[in-house]
Design a protein around this motif. Structure first.
Motif, PDB file in Angstrom:
ATOM      1  N   ALA A 127      46.990  -2.854   6.272  1.00  0.00           N
ATOM      2  CA  ALA A 127      47.284  -3.974   5.382  1.00  0.00           C
ATOM      3  C   ALA A 127      46.127  -4.963   5.284  1.00  0.00           C
ATOM      4  CB  ALA A 127      48.529  -4.708   5.878  1.00  0.00           C
ATOM      5  N   ALA A 128      45.199  -4.879   6.218  1.00  0.00           N
ATOM      6  CA  ALA A 128      44.145  -5.895   6.281  1.00  0.00           C
ATOM      7  C   ALA A 128      43.250  -5.875   5.049  1.00  0.00           C
ATOM      8  CB  ALA A 128      43.286  -5.669   7.525  1.00  0.00           C
ATOM      9  N   ASP A 129      42.886  -7.067   4.596  1.00  0.00           N
ATOM     10  CA  ASP A 129      41.812  -7.153   3.610  1.00  0.00           C
ATOM     11  C   ASP A 129      40.488  -6.901   4.324  1.00  0.00           C
ATOM     12  OD1 ASP A 129      43.104  -8.056   1.051  1.00  0.00           O
ATOM     13  OD2 ASP A 129      43.936  -9.470   2.477  1.00  0.00           O
ATOM     14  N   ARG A 130      40.395  -7.456   5.528  1.00  0.00           N
ATOM     15  CA  ARG A 130      39.226  -7.190   6.366  1.00  0.00           C
ATOM     16  C   ARG A 130      39.691  -6.893   7.777  1.00  0.00           C
ATOM     17  NH1 ARG A 130      34.812  -7.020   2.896  1.00  0.00           N
ATOM     18  NH2 ARG A 130      34.571  -8.997   1.807  1.00  0.00           N
ATOM     19  N   ILE A 131      39.063  -5.889   8.373  1.00  0.00           N
ATOM     20  CA  ILE A 131      39.259  -5.650   9.801  1.00  0.00           C
ATOM     21  C   ILE A 131      38.083  -6.302  10.507  1.00  0.00           C
ATOM     22  CG2 ILE A 131      39.286  -3.900  11.623  1.00  0.00           C
ATOM     23  CD1 ILE A 131      40.448  -1.970   9.466  1.00  0.00           C
ATOM     24  N   LEU A 132      38.373  -7.154  11.482  1.00  0.00           N
ATOM     25  CA  LEU A 132      37.309  -7.738  12.295  1.00  0.00           C
ATOM     26  C   LEU A 132      37.234  -6.907  13.567  1.00  0.00           C
ATOM     27  CD1 LEU A 132      38.287 -11.474  11.679  1.00  0.00           C
ATOM     28  CD2 LEU A 132      36.599 -10.093  10.457  1.00  0.00           C
ATOM     29  N   LEU A 133      36.243  -6.058  13.619  1.00  0.00           N
ATOM     30  CA  LEU A 133      36.106  -5.118  14.733  1.00  0.00           C
ATOM     31  C   LEU A 133      35.215  -5.767  15.792  1.00  0.00           C
ATOM     32  CD1 LEU A 133      36.584  -2.259  15.894  1.00  0.00           C
ATOM     33  CD2 LEU A 133      34.647  -1.472  14.517  1.00  0.00           C
ATOM     34  N   VAL A 134      35.824  -6.042  16.943  1.00  0.00           N
ATOM     35  CA  VAL A 134      35.142  -6.854  17.954  1.00  0.00           C
ATOM     36  C   VAL A 134      34.416  -5.973  18.966  1.00  0.00           C
ATOM     37  CG1 VAL A 134      35.430  -8.656  19.700  1.00  0.00           C
ATOM     38  CG2 VAL A 134      36.969  -8.580  17.720  1.00  0.00           C
ATOM     39  N   THR A 135      33.192  -6.378  19.285  1.00  0.00           N
ATOM     40  CA  THR A 135      32.442  -5.655  20.286  1.00  0.00           C
ATOM     41  C   THR A 135      31.551  -6.618  21.062  1.00  0.00           C
ATOM     42  OG1 THR A 135      31.087  -3.672  20.663  1.00  0.00           O
ATOM     43  CG2 THR A 135      30.491  -5.037  18.763  1.00  0.00           C
ATOM     44  N   GLN A 136      30.861  -6.089  22.051  1.00  0.00           N
ATOM     45  CA  GLN A 136      29.910  -6.901  22.821  1.00  0.00           C
ATOM     46  C   GLN A 136      28.623  -6.120  22.990  1.00  0.00           C
ATOM     47  OE1 GLN A 136      31.610  -8.300  26.517  1.00  0.00           O
ATOM     48  NE2 GLN A 136      33.170  -9.520  25.478  1.00  0.00           N
ATOM     49  N   PHE A 137      27.612  -6.827  23.464  1.00  0.00           N
ATOM     50  CA  PHE A 137      26.306  -6.185  23.640  1.00  0.00           C
ATOM     51  C   PHE A 137      26.218  -5.425  24.960  1.00  0.00           C
ATOM     52  CE2 PHE A 137      25.394  -9.281  20.391  1.00  0.00           C
ATOM     53  CZ  PHE A 137      24.580  -8.554  19.534  1.00  0.00           C
ATOM     54  N   LYS A 155      35.538  -2.787   4.216  1.00  0.00           N
ATOM     55  CA  LYS A 155      36.765  -3.343   4.794  1.00  0.00           C
ATOM     56  C   LYS A 155      36.551  -3.766   6.253  1.00  0.00           C
ATOM     57  CE  LYS A 155      41.555  -2.042   5.747  1.00  0.00           C
ATOM     58  NZ  LYS A 155      42.792  -1.621   5.084  1.00  0.00           N
ATOM     59  N   VAL A 156      35.559  -3.177   6.885  1.00  0.00           N
ATOM     60  CA  VAL A 156      35.373  -3.393   8.326  1.00  0.00           C
ATOM     61  C   VAL A 156      34.158  -4.292   8.565  1.00  0.00           C
ATOM     62  CG1 VAL A 156      35.075  -2.255  10.547  1.00  0.00           C
ATOM     63  CG2 VAL A 156      36.261  -1.056   8.676  1.00  0.00           C
ATOM     64  N   MET A 157      34.365  -5.406   9.252  1.00  0.00           N
ATOM     65  CA  MET A 157      33.247  -6.292   9.584  1.00  0.00           C
ATOM     66  C   MET A 157      33.094  -6.328  11.099  1.00  0.00           C
ATOM     67  SD  MET A 157      33.968  -9.385   6.903  1.00  0.00           S
ATOM     68  CE  MET A 157      32.305  -9.920   6.485  1.00  0.00           C
ATOM     69  N   ALA A 214      21.766  -2.823  18.475  1.00  0.00           N
ATOM     70  CA  ALA A 214      23.214  -2.605  18.332  1.00  0.00           C
ATOM     71  C   ALA A 214      23.523  -2.079  16.932  1.00  0.00           C
ATOM     72  CB  ALA A 214      23.963  -3.907  18.586  1.00  0.00           C
ATOM     73  N   GLU A 215      22.857  -2.632  15.935  1.00  0.00           N
ATOM     74  CA  GLU A 215      23.105  -2.184  14.558  1.00  0.00           C
ATOM     75  C   GLU A 215      22.694  -0.727  14.380  1.00  0.00           C
ATOM     76  OE1 GLU A 215      21.137  -5.219  12.196  1.00  0.00           O
ATOM     77  OE2 GLU A 215      23.047  -6.304  11.958  1.00  0.00           O
ATOM     78  N   ARG A 216      21.612  -0.356  15.063  1.00  0.00           N
ATOM     79  CA  ARG A 216      21.172   1.043  14.971  1.00  0.00           C
ATOM     80  C   ARG A 216      22.218   1.974  15.590  1.00  0.00           C
ATOM     81  NH1 ARG A 216      16.619   1.025  17.970  1.00  0.00           N
ATOM     82  NH2 ARG A 216      15.869  -0.860  16.954  1.00  0.00           N
ATOM     83  N   VAL A 217      22.718   1.583  16.755  1.00  0.00           N
ATOM     84  CA  VAL A 217      23.720   2.420  17.431  1.00  0.00           C
ATOM     85  C   VAL A 217      24.964   2.576  16.553  1.00  0.00           C
ATOM     86  CG1 VAL A 217      25.328   2.507  19.391  1.00  0.00           C
ATOM     87  CG2 VAL A 217      22.963   1.789  19.753  1.00  0.00           C
ATOM     88  N   LEU A 218      25.363   1.470  15.923  1.00  0.00           N
ATOM     89  CA  LEU A 218      26.609   1.498  15.151  1.00  0.00           C
ATOM     90  C   LEU A 218      26.409   2.048  13.747  1.00  0.00           C
ATOM     91  CD1 LEU A 218      28.065  -1.989  16.196  1.00  0.00           C
ATOM     92  CD2 LEU A 218      28.683   0.265  17.099  1.00  0.00           C
ATOM     93  N   GLY A 219      25.168   2.050  13.302  1.00  0.00           N
ATOM     94  CA  GLY A 219      24.913   2.471  11.926  1.00  0.00           C
ATOM     95  C   GLY A 219      25.484   1.473  10.920  1.00  0.00           C
ATOM     96  N   ARG A 220      25.689   0.254  11.352  1.00  0.00           N
ATOM     97  CA  ARG A 220      26.302  -0.774  10.499  1.00  0.00           C
ATOM     98  C   ARG A 220      25.666  -2.107  10.803  1.00  0.00           C
ATOM     99  NH1 ARG A 220      31.540  -0.258   8.572  1.00  0.00           N
ATOM    100  NH2 ARG A 220      31.029  -2.338   7.871  1.00  0.00           N
ATOM    101  N   SER A 221      25.673  -3.010   9.828  1.00  0.00           N
ATOM    102  CA  SER A 221      25.138  -4.320  10.161  1.00  0.00           C
ATOM    103  C   SER A 221      26.231  -5.173  10.827  1.00  0.00           C
ATOM    104  CB  SER A 221      24.564  -5.009   8.924  1.00  0.00           C
ATOM    105  OG  SER A 221      25.572  -5.113   7.971  1.00  0.00           O
ATOM    106  N   ILE A 222      25.775  -6.085  11.643  1.00  0.00           N
ATOM    107  CA  ILE A 222      26.691  -6.963  12.356  1.00  0.00           C
ATOM    108  C   ILE A 222      26.945  -8.180  11.471  1.00  0.00           C
ATOM    109  CG2 ILE A 222      26.793  -8.551  14.336  1.00  0.00           C
ATOM    110  CD1 ILE A 222      25.271  -6.290  15.889  1.00  0.00           C
TER     111      ILE A 222
END
Ligand code: ADP
Ligand code: MG
Length: 410
Positions: A274-284, A308-310, A327-335
């Motif tokens: 249902a989310a407009d955005r998912i806030l996916l939480v992580t740490q370094f 949809k995923v931030m 971290a962005e390289r590992v995830l393949g996504r920008s933070i």
């Protein structure tokens, strides 16, 4: 999936082919009311799929002769899940069974499928007047991490507070979907009379008024729905009812922020869907980043569009060995968001049972939450305020859950 309408348009209508006059006529009636050109769909089944991807403002549907059919029952369920969506039913004949079928399906307007511009226009006016302005439906943010302890709950609470402070006319609902742990009850020192347990007991009869009565009195325009206190005493809400709960909150609150369990269950999946955005939480740290990588894989398999995923990185310090770029390289996504570590602010706030913003006004973490809220609110997801693309509408939540589990992927 391609956007159903031109950018900037606020309202969308999906019309099942043959249920109403030609496209030109529909556009002539709808465009002056702020609608994008209508989206024609070939069948009720296709309509259901498209509603699940992004509920439109209005649907025009054929009511089967006699008022029942398998597809029509599925559509009725979908309409219940999207209480802010307006619907007009049409049929060649207005016999009693057909009209009754439309009413049972929750379709408030019924006209002839050969209705002219005038009759159609009147029905559109009536049906829109009866629904809260869909352009104003609230945004839903689901905060999730596959791993516990990374700050999911802290972020959910703080973001709900920060969003509510953006504008004195807007309120937030903070919903605790955790099925284990004391959650918001302890974090915000609440002892509410009602909680998710009360909601679960009424799962088949939820409405806006009831929900207004079970959330806590707002503090700084944030109302909280806490997790059930006695977890054994009640069944948790199933995916279907969780979806209904979220859509009802979306109607009443500018912002609904959901704190979720770290494992997948019906409630978690409903909140993610249902989310407009998912806030996916992580740490370094390596273990948090690995687990985030896996979550991204699961989200991709669920068909969620990338936007949809931030990604929210929490507890950033100067001593982190891993860089943002790393971290962005590992995830393949920008933070998207970088939240600093502030142990004193967080532990103090929890000890006092307060929002961190009230406890540690000057903390850089508090400014980071304010910036995060402004950025989120400044990027509403879709023109109709309901961009809950799950991209995979053909599958019900339970079947999608079992697919996920059968691949042992969470
Ligand atoms: N930015 C932060 N700085 C310092 N401590 C934090 C931060 N965010 C969360 N914490 C602390 O980390 C712990 C775990 O946070 P919590 O929100 O309960 O995590 P989760 O819900 O993911 O299990 C809590 O003690 C919380 O106060
Ligand atoms: Mg938590």
């Amino acid at each position: 999936m391609a956007s159903p309408a031109s950018p900037g348009a606020r309202r969308f209508a999906f019309v099942v082919n043959g249920s109403a006059g030609p496209e030109d006529l529909l556009n002539a009636v709808l465009e002056p009311r702020g609608f994008a050109p209508v989206v024609m769909v070939s069948s009720v089944a296709e309509l259901i799929t498209r509603i699940r991807v992004g509920a439109p403002t209005l649907v025009v549907v054929p009511v089967p002769a006699g008022g029942t059919s398998a597809d029509f029952s599925l559509l009725a369920m979908e309409l219940r899940r999207h209480p802010t969506m307006a619907a007009i039913g049409t049929a060649a004949s207005k016999d009693a069974d057909t009209v009754l079928g439309a009413m049972r399906a929750g379709i408030p307007e019924f006209i002839s499928s050969t209705a002219g511009a005038e009759e159609l226009s009147a029905a559109v006016s009536r049906v829109l007047a009866n629904f809260s302005l869909p352009g104003q439906a609230g945004q839903v943010y689901t905060v999730y991490a596959a791993k516990g302890g990374v700050g999911t709950s802290m972020i959910a609470a703080s973001v709900s507070w920060a969003l509510a402070q953006l504008d004195a006319t807007r309120e937030s609902a903070l919903v605790d979907f955790n099925t284990a742990g004391a959650g918001m009850r302890v974090m915000l020192n609440l002892s509410p009379s009602y909680d998710m347990g009360s909601v679960a007991m009424r799962a088949d009869r939820l409405d806006r008024e009831y929900l207004r009565s079970v959330v806590t009195q707002p503090v700084d325009r944030v109302s909280v729905l806490t997790a059930a206190e006695e977890l054994d005493a009640v069944e948790s809400l199933d995916a279907e009812a969780s979806g209904v709960l979220i859509e009802l909150l979306r109607q009443d609150y500018a912002y609904t922020v959901i704190d979720t369990d770290h494992h997948f269950n019906g409630q978690t999946l409903a909140a993610l869907d249902a989310a407009d955005r998912i806030l996916l939480v992580t740490q370094f740290d390596v273990s948090a980043l690995r687990s985030t990588q896996r979550s991204l894989g699961v989200f991709a398999r669920l068909g969620y569009p990338a936007e949809k995923v931030m990604i929210v990185t929490n507890r950033r310090t100067d001593r982190d060995r891993i860089s943002v770029q790393g971290a962005e390289r590992v995830l393949g996504r920008s933070i998207s968001f970088l939240l600093p570590n502030d142990y004193n602010a967080c532990s103090g706030a929890i000890t006092q049972g307060q929002f961190v913003q009230r406890y540690a006004t000057a903390s850089p973490l508090v400014s980071a939450f304010a910036g995060m809220a402004a950025k989120l609110a400044g990027q509403p997801v879709s023109a109709n305020g309901n961009g809950n693309g799950n991209g995979n509408g053909k599958h019900s939540v339970p079947s999608r859950l079992s697919r996920l589990f059968s691949r042992k992927s969470s």
